[in-house]
Design an enzyme around this catalytic site. Sequence first.
Site, PDB file in Angstrom:
ATOM      1  N   HIS A  37     -13.129 -18.408 -10.755  1.00  0.00           N
ATOM      2  CA  HIS A  37     -12.368 -17.903  -9.600  1.00  0.00           C
ATOM      3  C   HIS A  37     -11.506 -19.017  -9.012  1.00  0.00           C
ATOM      4  O   HIS A  37     -10.371 -18.780  -8.585  1.00  0.00           O
ATOM      5  CB  HIS A  37     -13.313 -17.389  -8.512  1.00  0.00           C
ATOM      6  CG  HIS A  37     -14.211 -16.271  -8.939  1.00  0.00           C
ATOM      7  ND1 HIS A  37     -15.572 -16.401  -9.030  1.00  0.00           N
ATOM      8  CD2 HIS A  37     -13.928 -14.984  -9.293  1.00  0.00           C
ATOM      9  CE1 HIS A  37     -16.106 -15.252  -9.414  1.00  0.00           C
ATOM     10  NE2 HIS A  37     -15.134 -14.382  -9.586  1.00  0.00           N
ATOM     11  N   ASP A 150     -12.483 -11.277 -18.620  1.00  0.00           N
ATOM     12  CA  ASP A 150     -12.488  -9.812 -18.548  1.00  0.00           C
ATOM     13  C   ASP A 150     -11.199  -9.321 -19.205  1.00  0.00           C
ATOM     14  O   ASP A 150     -10.296  -8.795 -18.545  1.00  0.00           O
ATOM     15  CB  ASP A 150     -12.579  -9.363 -17.088  1.00  0.00           C
ATOM     16  CG  ASP A 150     -13.918  -9.755 -16.477  1.00  0.00           C
ATOM     17  OD1 ASP A 150     -14.951  -9.260 -16.954  1.00  0.00           O
ATOM     18  OD2 ASP A 150     -13.937 -10.586 -15.558  1.00  0.00           O
ATOM     19  N   GLN A 153     -10.182  -5.656 -18.902  1.00  0.00           N
ATOM     20  CA  GLN A 153      -9.769  -5.396 -17.519  1.00  0.00           C
ATOM     21  C   GLN A 153      -8.332  -5.867 -17.298  1.00  0.00           C
ATOM     22  O   GLN A 153      -7.515  -5.164 -16.693  1.00  0.00           O
ATOM     23  CB  GLN A 153     -10.713  -6.109 -16.551  1.00  0.00           C
ATOM     24  CG  GLN A 153     -10.231  -6.139 -15.108  1.00  0.00           C
ATOM     25  CD  GLN A 153     -11.279  -6.675 -14.165  1.00  0.00           C
ATOM     26  OE1 GLN A 153     -12.181  -5.965 -13.778  1.00  0.00           O
ATOM     27  NE2 GLN A 153     -11.157  -7.940 -13.772  1.00  0.00           N
TER      28      GLN A 153
HETATM   29  O1  PAF Z   1     -13.211  -8.831 -12.057  1.00  0.00           O
HETATM   30  C1  PAF Z   1     -13.747  -8.498 -10.976  1.00  0.00           C
HETATM   31  O2  PAF Z   1     -14.369  -9.296 -10.309  1.00  0.00           O
HETATM   32  C2  PAF Z   1     -13.618  -7.049 -10.497  1.00  0.00           C
HETATM   33  O3  PAF Z   1     -13.660  -6.160 -11.559  1.00  0.00           O
HETATM   34  C3  PAF Z   1     -12.371  -6.814  -9.621  1.00  0.00           C
HETATM   35  C4  PAF Z   1     -11.084  -7.029 -10.395  1.00  0.00           C
HETATM   36  C5  PAF Z   1     -12.409  -7.736  -8.417  1.00  0.00           C
HETATM   37  C6  PAF Z   1     -12.367  -5.367  -9.111  1.00  0.00           C
HETATM   38  O4  PAF Z   1     -13.509  -5.089  -8.364  1.00  0.00           O
END
Ligand code: PAF
Length: 288
Positions: A37, A150, A153
């Site tokens: 992050h 991810d 995603q």
């Molecule tokens: O990757 C994540 O932490 C979650 O899937 C996200 C993108 C914050 C959506 O809740």
Amino acid sequence: MNIVKTVAEVREQVKKWKSEGLSVGLVPTMGYLHDGHASLMDASKRDNDRTVVSIFVNPMQFGPTEDLDSYPRDLEHDSKIAEEHGADLIFNPEPEEMYHDNFSSFVDMTVLTEELCGLSRPVHFRGVCTVVTKLFNIVQPDRAYFGKKDAQQLAVIRHMVDDLNMDIEIIGCPIVREADGLAKSSRNTYLNAEERKAALILSQAAALGSKLVQNGETDCTVILNAMKEKIQTEPLARIDYVKIVDAATMQQITVVDRPALCAMAVYIGKTRLIDNFFTEDIGNGGAA
Ligand code: PAF
């Protein structure tokens, strides 16, 4: 750095910034922030005048038997990391702020969500697309940052932004790893000492697959068999999937003849971990 709980407060702050001509980056997270992050926040700080970090464990993206209740949460720890990495605002709503009682609108996607994690987690991407759309509408960022760990995603969000004409630049950032190779994840906290050691099998399998591709192997069966055999040497590991897909469509391919994603989900004990490499990243530091 400010921590706010309501949509109205975010809107007010972002409106002020925009009226001053400032650009805004959004780092959507579910909290329990780690170096992965932090790299997204660093990238946002580099590209934008202001950075908003959302911290919201989104109930909608968890299946009924998944880890919503046990998902780690620690706002104090998160705000310290966010502050250190130059975030200007944390948006930390309660579930009721995001989903009122008669909430009934969803963002769903076909095709890209029907492979890989979408198969094992049928409600997951509907929850992700819905909450990310809401976050985009609330924050109205110029850019939004997602990790390549991810990978599906990231592809789904890029596709959604394109399909729905959202005027937001999506930036994908490289996987951040522990010194021994394990991809950083909030879920690593679930692992006991023995499982933590066993979890290395994911990055080792990714490194093996990546090496085969780098050495010119294009037959997906050969690459996947080698990776699966490697994973099966670890008694605590149970494969959910190991697959190679077209990096844009997320559909399985048999030959690596285009940009591809090699992705895996593996249970270590009860903890489901994911890892991957993009063939395009091999050799430039973004791979396994
Ligand atoms: O990757 C994540 O932490 C979650 O899937 C996200 C993108 C914050 C959506 O809740």
